[in-house]
Write an enzyme that holds these catalytic residues in place. Structure first.
Site, PDB file in Angstrom:
ATOM      1  N   HIS A  63      51.242 -74.864  -7.908  1.00  0.00           N
ATOM      2  CA  HIS A  63      51.613 -76.176  -7.382  1.00  0.00           C
ATOM      3  C   HIS A  63      52.832 -76.006  -6.475  1.00  0.00           C
ATOM      4  O   HIS A  63      53.615 -75.054  -6.635  1.00  0.00           O
ATOM      5  CB  HIS A  63      51.978 -77.125  -8.519  1.00  0.00           C
ATOM      6  CG  HIS A  63      50.816 -77.512  -9.377  1.00  0.00           C
ATOM      7  ND1 HIS A  63      50.873 -78.607 -10.210  1.00  0.00           N
ATOM      8  CD2 HIS A  63      49.587 -76.980  -9.543  1.00  0.00           C
ATOM      9  CE1 HIS A  63      49.729 -78.723 -10.845  1.00  0.00           C
ATOM     10  NE2 HIS A  63      48.928 -77.732 -10.459  1.00  0.00           N
ATOM     11  N   GLU A  65      55.678 -77.434  -6.375  1.00  0.00           N
ATOM     12  CA  GLU A  65      56.949 -77.369  -7.103  1.00  0.00           C
ATOM     13  C   GLU A  65      57.153 -75.987  -7.719  1.00  0.00           C
ATOM     14  O   GLU A  65      58.250 -75.425  -7.672  1.00  0.00           O
ATOM     15  CB  GLU A  65      56.988 -78.432  -8.210  1.00  0.00           C
ATOM     16  CG  GLU A  65      56.847 -79.851  -7.700  1.00  0.00           C
ATOM     17  CD  GLU A  65      55.402 -80.355  -7.656  1.00  0.00           C
ATOM     18  OE1 GLU A  65      55.221 -81.580  -7.687  1.00  0.00           O
ATOM     19  OE2 GLU A  65      54.455 -79.541  -7.586  1.00  0.00           O
ATOM     20  N   CYS A  93      53.667 -83.008 -12.233  1.00  0.00           N
ATOM     21  CA  CYS A  93      52.785 -83.046 -13.397  1.00  0.00           C
ATOM     22  C   CYS A  93      53.545 -82.491 -14.619  1.00  0.00           C
ATOM     23  O   CYS A  93      54.689 -82.036 -14.495  1.00  0.00           O
ATOM     24  CB  CYS A  93      51.544 -82.200 -13.112  1.00  0.00           C
ATOM     25  SG  CYS A  93      51.881 -80.421 -13.094  1.00  0.00           S
ATOM     26  N   CYS A  96      54.779 -78.773 -14.083  1.00  0.00           N
ATOM     27  CA  CYS A  96      55.921 -78.685 -13.172  1.00  0.00           C
ATOM     28  C   CYS A  96      57.171 -79.308 -13.788  1.00  0.00           C
ATOM     29  O   CYS A  96      58.268 -78.750 -13.665  1.00  0.00           O
ATOM     30  CB  CYS A  96      55.580 -79.349 -11.841  1.00  0.00           C
ATOM     31  SG  CYS A  96      54.263 -78.484 -10.947  1.00  0.00           S
TER      32      CYS A  96
END
Length: 159
Positions: A63, A65, A93, A96
């Site tokens: 992701h 992040e 999410c 993260c």
């Protein structure tokens, strides 16, 4: 039991860094990944950037992040990213958000909420969870419309 949400108001520089995160998101979208971008800042300087790379890297943990956090930890030679602010185009999410706790990020600024997996207050809130050993401030809705449009256009084009 959740702690009460500490709303952090936007500051003047938030839009500046969100624009950089949006540029990363656009690059992710052009590469076939969901257009989410992130920028990690310390003392007004960009430490690392990241964009979704899940499809590109065949890595479900890639992701935006996570990519930015990994790069920053490597560059700073420290897994603790104290004093940093993460700017991301979409609410983090649970994976993260958990990493943000472990990395000791001070503040998260996001664009649009994630109604399916948002873990900074929309579906759940790991940023203030009393059982965790670190909490971070959250500012949501910075350039929300623009960030949401990036996602909507991407998914509309794929249908």
């Amino acid at each position: 039991m959740q702690l009460p949400r500490k709303k952090t108001p936007p500051v003047k520089s938030d839009e500046k860094y969100m624009r950089l995160a949006m540029a990363e998101a656009r690059l992710a979208g052009r590469g076939g990944d969901v257009p989410v971008g992130a920028v990690l800042v310390r003392n007004g300087l960009v430490v690392a950037k990241g964009r979704n790379r899940m499809r590109k890297d065949l890595d479900p943990s890639a992701h935006a992040e996570m990519v930015a956090i990994r790069r920053a930890a490597h560059l700073l030679k420290n897994e603790r990213l104290e004093g940093t602010i993460l700017y991301t185009t979409m609410e983090p999410c649970p994976m993260c958000s958990g990493t943000l706790v472990l990395a000791r990020v001070e503040r998260v600024v996001y664009g649009t909420r994630d109604f399916k997996a948002g873990a900074c207050g929309t579906v759940m809130d790991l940023s203030r969870h009393p059982s965790l050993n670190h909490r971070f401030d959250v500012t949501g809705g910075v350039m929300e419309k623009e960030c949401r449009l990036l996602l909507q256009r991407f998914f509309k084009a794929r249908r």
